[in-house]
Design an enzyme around this catalytic site. Structure first.
Site, PDB file in Angstrom:
ATOM      1  N   CYS B 131      58.621  55.766  -0.952  1.00 45.74           N
ATOM      2  CA  CYS B 131      58.361  56.082   0.438  1.00 45.74           C
ATOM      3  C   CYS B 131      59.206  55.189   1.325  1.00 45.74           C
ATOM      4  CB  CYS B 131      56.895  55.926   0.775  1.00 45.74           C
ATOM      5  SG  CYS B 131      56.580  56.499   2.428  1.00 45.74           S
ATOM      6  N   GLY B 218      62.405  69.466   3.349  1.00 42.04           N
ATOM      7  CA  GLY B 218      62.578  70.872   3.694  1.00 42.04           C
ATOM      8  C   GLY B 218      63.893  71.433   3.162  1.00 42.04           C
ATOM      9  N   GLY B 245      62.715  71.030  -0.697  1.00 43.72           N
ATOM     10  CA  GLY B 245      63.135  72.253  -0.029  1.00 43.72           C
ATOM     11  C   GLY B 245      62.779  73.536  -0.738  1.00 43.72           C
TER      12      GLY B 245
END
Ligand SMILES: Cc1cc2nc3c(=O)[nH]c(=O)nc-3n(C[C@H](O)[C@H](O)[C@H](O)COP(=O)(O)OP(=O)(O)OC[C@H]3O[C@@H](n4cnc5c(N)ncnc54)[C@H](O)[C@@H]3O)c2cc1C
Ligand SMILES: Cc1cc2nc3c(=O)[nH]c(=O)nc-3n(C[C@H](O)[C@H](O)[C@H](O)COP(=O)(O)O)c2cc1C
Ligand code: FES
Lengths: 249, 303
Positions: B131, B218, B245
């Site tokens: 992260c 995405g 994505g």
């Protein structure tokens, strides 16, 4: 849903009328829908827009929106006969008044639309309504007559070109006898209202805005803090309407 | 023709290879109002940390062309609440649970993994070492091979469930990190997490996100993700969960051809709340049309 009409209300504010199947019976005033822009390829995030008016009998839903960017520009180009993918109704809207007595409704700019559905519902219940609507200037004003059928309306404009000059709080004067306040608009306006009514026992409800992704409470993108800043609240799911004691304005 | 969507990721058996990605699906409650979670291969829950976290200041999401940036900052209700409220609810939904775990220190990771494994409520662990948002933790563990290997070794000693390590794409050679995770004892790899990005508001002339940077996800990242799955699959023989994505059954098939055994779907859930069940059906139709009986037939075909 099917686009029935898409009309200009002011230089940059439009109203989109949609017809078709929708869970109308679940709608409470202050809830919103999440609008898919195009097929979502270029614009993967839906746009949150409040339900400005909803008619379960005629099966229509109206959205009032200010054209600010790509998403709302796309909405402006929609023509009758086209379909639009809207997810909703989402979030928690304005609760019914908890106490008897007159109700004050205060809206600013594109915070005004959800208050129209609220005013319709309260008017139908014979609640006495004082409605104060703030706009930038005379060209920005919309639906003043529609609101006028539901309660006593005061219009304010920042430049004084129509109605009372100045901010909505100035229009309220010393009158503080309302039992309940419902408000939607810029944060600065909501804060000013809270300060204005400090020390009274008016019950205030405010509708908040934040950038959203999922719109249903799953991504934690749209949070605000509770009053003592110990926990997060999701504006899309726990809100957008909160009691003003519950959250950090 | 009937196709078999089942897949075994080591000892973890899934009825199909499609699951929602961590952070894009909460703990499942919200999407369960749209469809039954039992349709999914598994649910990967939001990153869980030892203590509750409020996350970063808002705005923390922003749209970019065919993608989005997020800087949620690992907001989550904390281990105790996840164990007492979220996982017991999810465990009743008839779907395998993969718990994504994040931490600031090695000890944090070990404590959380230990408690999750002991609870008997989860089926696998996904270690979030990538992260990019939290200054203290995340980044450091996932970008240096030696650090990552140490962490995975430590977690391995307490982890009694299948252990997946989720790799960061923000590195020079992702294969090196994959090898480090494997030698530390990982049972599988998930990739990719988000790519660090930024968007500037032309009116304010400032970054849109309060955190300044955010993770890009995405459609915009799919080719990068496919390439990375391919590169890792070429060098490491562990089950791979691919993501980045994925919006359609064809996208999922592409990841499988690159070497993924299963896939996760993140941002697509926001565009279409029914994305996961739709992708499962699209993958089934694709296999039917192509005469593919079992997903293994195409796995790694591009390698
Ligand atoms: C619960 C809720 C109800 C709303 N109701 C209305 C309404 O009834 N009428 C209306 O005109 N506007 C409303 N808004 C604001 C509206 O969502 C934004 O103006 C709109 O999303 C802008 O999209 P765009 O693509 O035109 O602008 P862009 O600036 O191009 O949008 C880029 C991204 O930022 C997000 N964004 C930009 N401005 C806002 C904002 N003010 N609030 C939230 N997200 C934003 C967009 O959704 C999009 O993801 C509401 C917002 C919320 C959170
Ligand atoms: C809003 C949001 C929150 C996320 N939170 C997490 C998280 O808590 N833990 C994690 O490992 N990945 C997290 N991710 C990364 C996704 O799980 C996934 O790796 C990434 O988004 C790429 O997949 P996608 O393109 O399908 O979204 C998050 C992504 C998004 C968009
Ligand atoms: S927008 Fe995802 S939680 Fe509110």
């Amino acid at each position: 849903m099917l686009v029935q009409g898409n009309r200009r209300l002011t230089s940059d504010i439009w109203v989109l009328d949609l017809v078709g199947e929708f869970p109308y019976d679940k709608v409470t005033p202050g809830q919103f829908v999440h609008v898919l822009i195009g097929d979502g390829t270029a614009h993967p995030l839906r746009r949150p827009i409040s339900i400005a008016s909803c008619d379960p009998v005629g099966k229509t839903l109206s959205l009032v929106y200010r054209v600010v960017g790509d998403g709302t520009k796309w909405m402006r180009e929609r023509r009758p006969g086209e379909t639009i993918d809207v997810l909703g109704p989402l979030g928690h809207g304005f609760p019914a008044p908890q106490r008897p007595g007159p109700v004050l409704i205060v809206g600013g700019g594109v915070g005004v639309p959800p208050l129209y559905q609220l005013a319709k519902v309260l008017h139908a219940q014979n609640v006495e309504l004082d409605i104060v609507l703030g706009f930038k200037d005379h060209g920005d004003v919309f639906w003043a007559d529609e609101f006028g059928k539901l309660g006593h309306v005061t219009i304010c404009t920042e430049d004084g070109s129509v109605g009372r000059p100045g901010f909505v709080t100035e229009a309220l004067g010393d009158d503080r006898d309302w039992a309940t306040l419902y408000s939607c608009g810029p944060r600065s306006m909501l804060k000013a209202l809270k300060t204005h009514f400090q020390g009274t026992d008016i019950q205030g409800y405010v509708s908040l805005e934040e950038r959203m992704a999922c719109g249903i409470g799953a991504c934690w993108g749209c949070t605000c803090e509770n009053a003592d800043q110990s926990e997060a609240r999701r504006i899309c799911k726990d809100g957008p309407v909160f009691s003003w004691e519950e959250i950090q304005l | 023709m009937s196709v078999d969507l089942r897949v075994n990721l080591g000892s973890l058996s899934l009825k199909n290879p499609v699951m929602p990605a961590s952070g894009c699906f909460g703990f499942g409650r919200e999407y369960s109002e749209y469809y039954s979670l039992s349709a999914l291969g598994a649910v990967v829950v939001k990153a869980t940390t030892l203590h509750p976290r409020l996350g970063n200041p808002t705005p923390r999401v922003s749209e970019v062309t065919s993608g989005m940036l997020n800087a949620i900052g690992l907001a989550n209700p904390g281990l105790e609440n996840v164990l007492s409220e979220e996982l017991p609810w999810l465990a009743r939904q008839d779907v395998p649970i993969i718990v994504n775990v994040a931490g600031d220190t090695m000890d944090d990771y070990c404590q959380v993994v230990d408690r999750i494994c002991q609870s008997g409520l989860a089926h696998a662990i996904e270690l979030n070492v990538s992260c990019p948002n939290v200054q203290l933790g995340g980044l450091a563990f996932g970008v240096e091979a030696a650090v990552l290997r140490n962490l995975v070794e430590a977690v391995r000693t307490v982890c009694t469930l299948p252990l997946f390590v989720k790799l960061s794409p923000n590195v020079t050679r992702i294969q090196d990190l994959a090898i480090a995770a494997a030698s530390g004892g990982a049972d599988g790899l998930s990739l990719i997490n988000t790519l660090i990005g930024m968007k500037i508001d032309l009116n304010t002339r400032r970054p849109v996100l309060a955190n300044r940077t955010g993770g890009l996800s995405g459609r915009a990242i799919k080719p990068v993700a496919v390439r990375m799955v391919h590169d890792v699959a070429k060098e490491v023989r562990l089950p791979i969960i691919g993501m980045g994505g994925i919006y359609t059954g064809h996208d999922a098939a592409e990841f499988v051809m690159a070497g993924a055994w299963a896939v996760e779907v993140g941002t697509a859930n926001f565009t279409d709340p029914y994305a996961c069940p739709r992708i499962i059906e699209e993958l089934r139709s694709f296999m039917e049309a192509e005469g593919i009986k079992n997903i293994e037939e195409i796995r790694g075909s591009a390698l």
